[in-house]
Design a protein around this motif. Sequence first.
Motif, PDB file in Angstrom:
ATOM      1  N   ASN A  59     -36.220  24.085 -10.059  1.00 14.76           N
ATOM      2  CA  ASN A  59     -36.808  22.771 -10.310  1.00 14.76           C
ATOM      3  C   ASN A  59     -36.175  22.019 -11.477  1.00 14.76           C
ATOM      4  O   ASN A  59     -36.557  20.890 -11.760  1.00 14.76           O
ATOM      5  CB  ASN A  59     -38.313  22.924 -10.578  1.00 14.76           C
ATOM      6  N   LYS A  60     -35.216  22.630 -12.155  1.00 15.94           N
ATOM      7  CA  LYS A  60     -34.601  21.998 -13.321  1.00 15.94           C
ATOM      8  C   LYS A  60     -33.857  20.720 -12.908  1.00 15.94           C
ATOM      9  O   LYS A  60     -33.264  20.641 -11.836  1.00 15.94           O
ATOM     10  CB  LYS A  60     -33.609  22.957 -13.992  1.00 15.94           C
ATOM     11  N   ASP A  61     -33.898  19.754 -13.779  1.00 17.56           N
ATOM     12  CA  ASP A  61     -33.155  18.513 -13.561  1.00 17.56           C
ATOM     13  C   ASP A  61     -31.662  18.832 -13.630  1.00 17.56           C
ATOM     14  O   ASP A  61     -31.152  19.259 -14.669  1.00 17.56           O
ATOM     15  CB  ASP A  61     -33.537  17.491 -14.640  1.00 17.56           C
ATOM     16  N   LEU A  62     -30.947  18.642 -12.524  1.00 22.34           N
ATOM     17  CA  LEU A  62     -29.521  18.970 -12.452  1.00 22.34           C
ATOM     18  C   LEU A  62     -28.639  17.820 -12.925  1.00 22.34           C
ATOM     19  O   LEU A  62     -27.411  17.945 -12.925  1.00 22.34           O
ATOM     20  CB  LEU A  62     -29.139  19.340 -11.008  1.00 22.34           C
ATOM     21  N   GLY A  63     -29.244  16.716 -13.308  1.00 19.37           N
ATOM     22  CA  GLY A  63     -28.456  15.557 -13.693  1.00 19.37           C
ATOM     23  C   GLY A  63     -28.026  14.727 -12.498  1.00 19.37           C
ATOM     24  O   GLY A  63     -27.322  13.723 -12.642  1.00 19.37           O
ATOM     25  N   MET A  64     -28.435  15.165 -11.317  1.00 21.63           N
ATOM     26  CA  MET A  64     -28.129  14.444 -10.075  1.00 21.63           C
ATOM     27  C   MET A  64     -29.157  14.870  -9.036  1.00 21.63           C
ATOM     28  O   MET A  64     -29.909  15.823  -9.249  1.00 21.63           O
ATOM     29  CB  MET A  64     -26.724  14.791  -9.578  1.00 21.63           C
ATOM     30  N   GLU A  65     -29.165  14.176  -7.899  1.00 22.09           N
ATOM     31  CA  GLU A  65     -30.016  14.568  -6.782  1.00 22.09           C
ATOM     32  C   GLU A  65     -29.142  15.239  -5.734  1.00 22.09           C
ATOM     33  O   GLU A  65     -28.390  14.579  -5.014  1.00 22.09           O
ATOM     34  CB  GLU A  65     -30.736  13.349  -6.212  1.00 22.09           C
ATOM     35  N   ALA A  66     -29.223  16.592  -5.676  1.00 17.80           N
ATOM     36  CA  ALA A  66     -28.309  17.359  -4.833  1.00 17.80           C
ATOM     37  C   ALA A  66     -28.769  17.462  -3.383  1.00 17.80           C
ATOM     38  O   ALA A  66     -27.967  17.791  -2.498  1.00 17.80           O
ATOM     39  CB  ALA A  66     -28.137  18.766  -5.416  1.00 17.80           C
ATOM     40  N   ASN A  67     -30.031  17.186  -3.123  1.00 13.19           N
ATOM     41  CA  ASN A  67     -30.533  17.319  -1.747  1.00 13.19           C
ATOM     42  C   ASN A  67     -29.872  16.309  -0.818  1.00 13.19           C
ATOM     43  O   ASN A  67     -29.661  15.151  -1.180  1.00 13.19           O
ATOM     44  CB  ASN A  67     -32.057  17.129  -1.709  1.00 13.19           C
ATOM     45  N   GLN A  68     -29.566  16.789   0.390  1.00 11.13           N
ATOM     46  CA  GLN A  68     -28.964  15.961   1.444  1.00 11.13           C
ATOM     47  C   GLN A  68     -27.591  15.384   1.062  1.00 11.13           C
ATOM     48  O   GLN A  68     -27.184  14.352   1.581  1.00 11.13           O
ATOM     49  CB  GLN A  68     -29.890  14.804   1.854  1.00 11.13           C
ATOM     50  N   VAL A  69     -26.883  16.059   0.127  1.00 10.61           N
ATOM     51  CA  VAL A  69     -25.502  15.662  -0.174  1.00 10.61           C
ATOM     52  C   VAL A  69     -24.567  16.653   0.515  1.00 10.61           C
ATOM     53  O   VAL A  69     -24.576  17.836   0.214  1.00 10.61           O
ATOM     54  CB  VAL A  69     -25.228  15.623  -1.686  1.00 10.61           C
ATOM     55  N   MET A  70     -23.774  16.144   1.431  1.00 10.32           N
ATOM     56  CA  MET A  70     -22.875  16.959   2.241  1.00 10.32           C
ATOM     57  C   MET A  70     -21.439  16.780   1.731  1.00 10.32           C
ATOM     58  O   MET A  70     -20.987  15.662   1.494  1.00 10.32           O
ATOM     59  CB  MET A  70     -22.974  16.514   3.709  1.00 10.32           C
ATOM     60  N   ALA A  71     -20.733  17.889   1.540  1.00 15.44           N
ATOM     61  CA  ALA A  71     -19.326  17.850   1.127  1.00 15.44           C
ATOM     62  C   ALA A  71     -18.471  18.227   2.330  1.00 15.44           C
ATOM     63  O   ALA A  71     -18.596  19.325   2.877  1.00 15.44           O
ATOM     64  CB  ALA A  71     -19.089  18.815  -0.023  1.00 15.44           C
ATOM     65  N   LEU A  72     -17.601  17.318   2.746  1.00 16.63           N
ATOM     66  CA  LEU A  72     -16.768  17.498   3.933  1.00 16.63           C
ATOM     67  C   LEU A  72     -15.311  17.582   3.497  1.00 16.63           C
ATOM     68  O   LEU A  72     -14.781  16.669   2.861  1.00 16.63           O
ATOM     69  CB  LEU A  72     -16.977  16.312   4.883  1.00 16.63           C
ATOM     70  N   GLY A  73     -14.648  18.715   3.810  1.00 18.10           N
ATOM     71  CA  GLY A  73     -13.276  18.930   3.374  1.00 18.10           C
ATOM     72  C   GLY A  73     -12.270  18.073   4.126  1.00 18.10           C
ATOM     73  O   GLY A  73     -12.368  17.906   5.343  1.00 18.10           O
ATOM     74  N   ILE A  74     -11.296  17.522   3.400  1.00 17.88           N
ATOM     75  CA  ILE A  74     -10.202  16.759   3.999  1.00 17.88           C
ATOM     76  C   ILE A  74      -8.982  17.685   4.077  1.00 17.88           C
ATOM     77  O   ILE A  74      -8.463  18.121   3.043  1.00 17.88           O
ATOM     78  CB  ILE A  74      -9.857  15.509   3.167  1.00 17.88           C
ATOM     79  N   ARG A  75      -8.522  17.990   5.283  1.00 15.05           N
ATOM     80  CA  ARG A  75      -7.370  18.881   5.442  1.00 15.05           C
ATOM     81  C   ARG A  75      -6.045  18.127   5.355  1.00 15.05           C
ATOM     82  O   ARG A  75      -5.091  18.603   4.744  1.00 15.05           O
ATOM     83  CB  ARG A  75      -7.441  19.588   6.795  1.00 15.05           C
ATOM     84  N   ASN A  76      -5.978  17.006   6.011  1.00 15.11           N
ATOM     85  CA  ASN A  76      -4.727  16.269   6.150  1.00 15.11           C
ATOM     86  C   ASN A  76      -4.299  15.684   4.804  1.00 15.11           C
ATOM     87  O   ASN A  76      -5.023  14.898   4.190  1.00 15.11           O
ATOM     88  CB  ASN A  76      -4.912  15.145   7.175  1.00 15.11           C
ATOM     89  N   PHE A  77      -3.119  16.099   4.323  1.00 16.12           N
ATOM     90  CA  PHE A  77      -2.641  15.624   3.021  1.00 16.12           C
ATOM     91  C   PHE A  77      -2.535  14.101   2.980  1.00 16.12           C
ATOM     92  O   PHE A  77      -2.782  13.482   1.938  1.00 16.12           O
ATOM     93  CB  PHE A  77      -1.280  16.245   2.710  1.00 16.12           C
ATOM     94  N   LYS A  78      -2.171  13.497   4.093  1.00 19.55           N
ATOM     95  CA  LYS A  78      -2.046  12.040   4.132  1.00 19.55           C
ATOM     96  C   LYS A  78      -3.403  11.388   3.882  1.00 19.55           C
ATOM     97  O   LYS A  78      -3.502  10.394   3.145  1.00 19.55           O
ATOM     98  CB  LYS A  78      -1.487  11.612   5.488  1.00 19.55           C
ATOM     99  N   ASN A  79      -4.454  11.943   4.484  1.00 19.27           N
ATOM    100  CA  ASN A  79      -5.792  11.390   4.287  1.00 19.27           C
ATOM    101  C   ASN A  79      -6.286  11.594   2.862  1.00 19.27           C
ATOM    102  O   ASN A  79      -7.092  10.821   2.353  1.00 19.27           O
ATOM    103  CB  ASN A  79      -6.778  12.025   5.271  1.00 19.27           C
TER     104      ASN A  79
END
Length: 796
Positions: free
Chosen positions: A450-470
């Motif tokens: 329950n500690k304040d993380l300094g941000m709201e982490a819920n529902q934040v999705m991290a999607l990896g970019i493979r293509n170097f050009k992108n």
Amino acid sequence: MAAGLSGFMIILLYINFETGYDKWDPSLKNTYQVGLHQVKNGAANSEAKTDGFFVKMIREQFPEVHTATMWLWSDGFKVNYFYNHQSYEQNFTAASIDSLFLKTYPLQAIYGDIADVFKDKRGIAISLGKAREMFGNADPINQVILKKGGANFSDEQLVVKAVWDEKKYRSYFNIDFISAIDFNIYGSELWYRNYNVMLQFNEKTDVRSAIVRINQLYLQDQAKRAMLINDPNYRVNSNEAMAILKKKEGITSQRIVIEPVEDLNMKSFFSQNPKQKSIYILTALASFLLIISCVNFTNLAIVQAGSRAKEVGIKKVLGAFRTNLTLQFLIETGMQCLLAFFIALITVELMLPPINSILDTQLILFNGTELSFLIGQGLSLLIVIVLLSGLYPALFLSRFAPAKVLKGNFATSFGSVNLRKSLMVLQFTIAGSLVISFLIMNAQLNYMKNKDLGMEANQVMALGIRNFKNRSLNPAEFSSIRQRLMGIDGVEDISRSTDGLVGESNWKHDFTYNGKTSELITKYNDINYLNLLKAKIVMGRGFSEKLMATDTLTSIVLNEAAFIAMNLKEINVVIDLKDGDRIQHVNVVGVVKNIQNEGFDRAIKPAAYLAGDFKWHWRSVVLLRLRGSNIAETITNIKNVWKEIEPDGEPRYSFANEKFAKLNAVYERMASVMFAFSTITLLVSVMGLFTLAAYSSKLRLKEIAIRKILGASTISILKLLNVDLVRLVVAANIFADVFAYIYMNHWFKDFVYRIDIPFMPFLLVNIATIVLTIITVSIQSVSAVKANPVRALKYE
């Protein structure tokens, strides 16, 4: 007894498993991993790697080192490959090795020869488990797979040259994919790059002395390189070398860390959560449970002595010696403990699935290769238990005086009351300590959740970019991709970053203000990054799209830790950013609240946020904030769109809150184990209390009868029977409070962010044990209180 043995056997099985890593070859006793701990510009950095110059120095100047190998170890190495007309993605822990690796770390293949990877550039060696996953029961040797290069690399054919059994060669490194390292690709950078390094010392080498010399010579070697001096005869002492490194590179402290490979699975300087601590805690818990079981067994044997007093008296009259009786009672105890041992083995086998889930391991009992060793340990433990729990009752029973016990006066022929009271206090001290510790651990876990993380982490999705050009697209070039993702129902906002939300950044730079240089974690993001995270600006402002022209070039936002580390007093000051050979002047426009991006056992590090430099600092992660409804459908739609954008592989994504949960997992597991052991320990203690209460009321039957005849009420008699045992529990509570407080203070040393030890668990456990004692004693004694007094006194 069976419960205590079960708990101890489970922990024994776990200890055997965890301490069995890297013990499969005698030469590994002389094999060591090398790493570097360094403080540079105020920032501490630790990594289980060193540069190539270190290996070069070892090979040239240390004859006591038999071999020195430099290799690259990659956990989470994903390979997209094509086999048997189908496409697969496999996750490997990969090792790229040099020609000395197998001499230093002698893995042996069960099929083929691992050294063949050096004969064929396409050659690889894989673990038996991966071979079964990939090829089923087919012969894996010379199987060809097509490694897909995707948008960034060419496809590559790989040929399996060898397979080894990873269960037989259990390794801390957990390698399941081996290939030969190609040093030619590094060219003149060969010695400057960092590698994983292992050393194998010669037999009878004084390793401690060698480590001191290695640190001294490497420090001097670094100083010479910093001064650009190539003269082999140039010498500086350690103090002079450190002064040079401080002046030239900002290094104020440094140590080469050399650790035995066979100890790495239990403890390592570079491990955040060494298993050795868990082993100590689990061993203590299992020992406590076993001690309480032995105490209960001893108390029960003493309580049952009354039923065998006349037997002992008759045998003594008939000529039996005390030694014969002692041996008889020990054998009886041994038979009972042996039965408990077999019950414990069955219980352990049945309990292994949930235990494996809690401990995140793969323990096997009856199918294990070390079952005989475990049973040998168990039987040795059984002998100790028989002596500890059975010797005193045996001596106690065998010393009855025939004349007294045959007259029915055995109860006054011994003075074991103090022992029984001491054992009861010991039981409740252990049980109370464990329950209090669990409640405090649980309070800390709730704080972490329950500690304040300094941000709201819920529902934040991290999607990896493979293509170097992108990855290298600037905001205008990325806008079409952004629009496609924003068009998905359920996507609220999108940004990009060089790193994910959880874990240390890949980028660090030196920042200078008023002559003081500090090394800060540096995160390059899109301009709306902090807004997407809903991070809190505590001073000044964040990045603004209205000011994109300047914010992407000359603006910087610091976290609170960086603001303090650089001794800043106000915002809108210019600091210098050193990026390679470039010096960039940036203006501090704001300060953001510290964002928790690592575990609670680590202090939040000074960090800087920038919104530009897309050419050199590629954005490798797309961050998406999702709405709270229909998340599963939203994720599916995101994956489908991303496959169209990057069709060369399955989308790789994670959620910030899931990663935080993984960071806390080790503490969650320990709390679960503590809960299980404290519950069992408390139940066993209550069972012992139940027995002792029955015995106490039995001894006082005549006293109870007389009191009833004289007009005593049931309540007053129950109070009389309770008062002695309650006093013992109160004493046990005092000891439990002290021990729990001392232990929890020690446990909290691992946490940078923690709660103060709460008072409520101590109060709750103290009250609960007293209430439990009163209820238990009252239930057991009520039959004696309600009995007809005539029956107890008719022979008097």
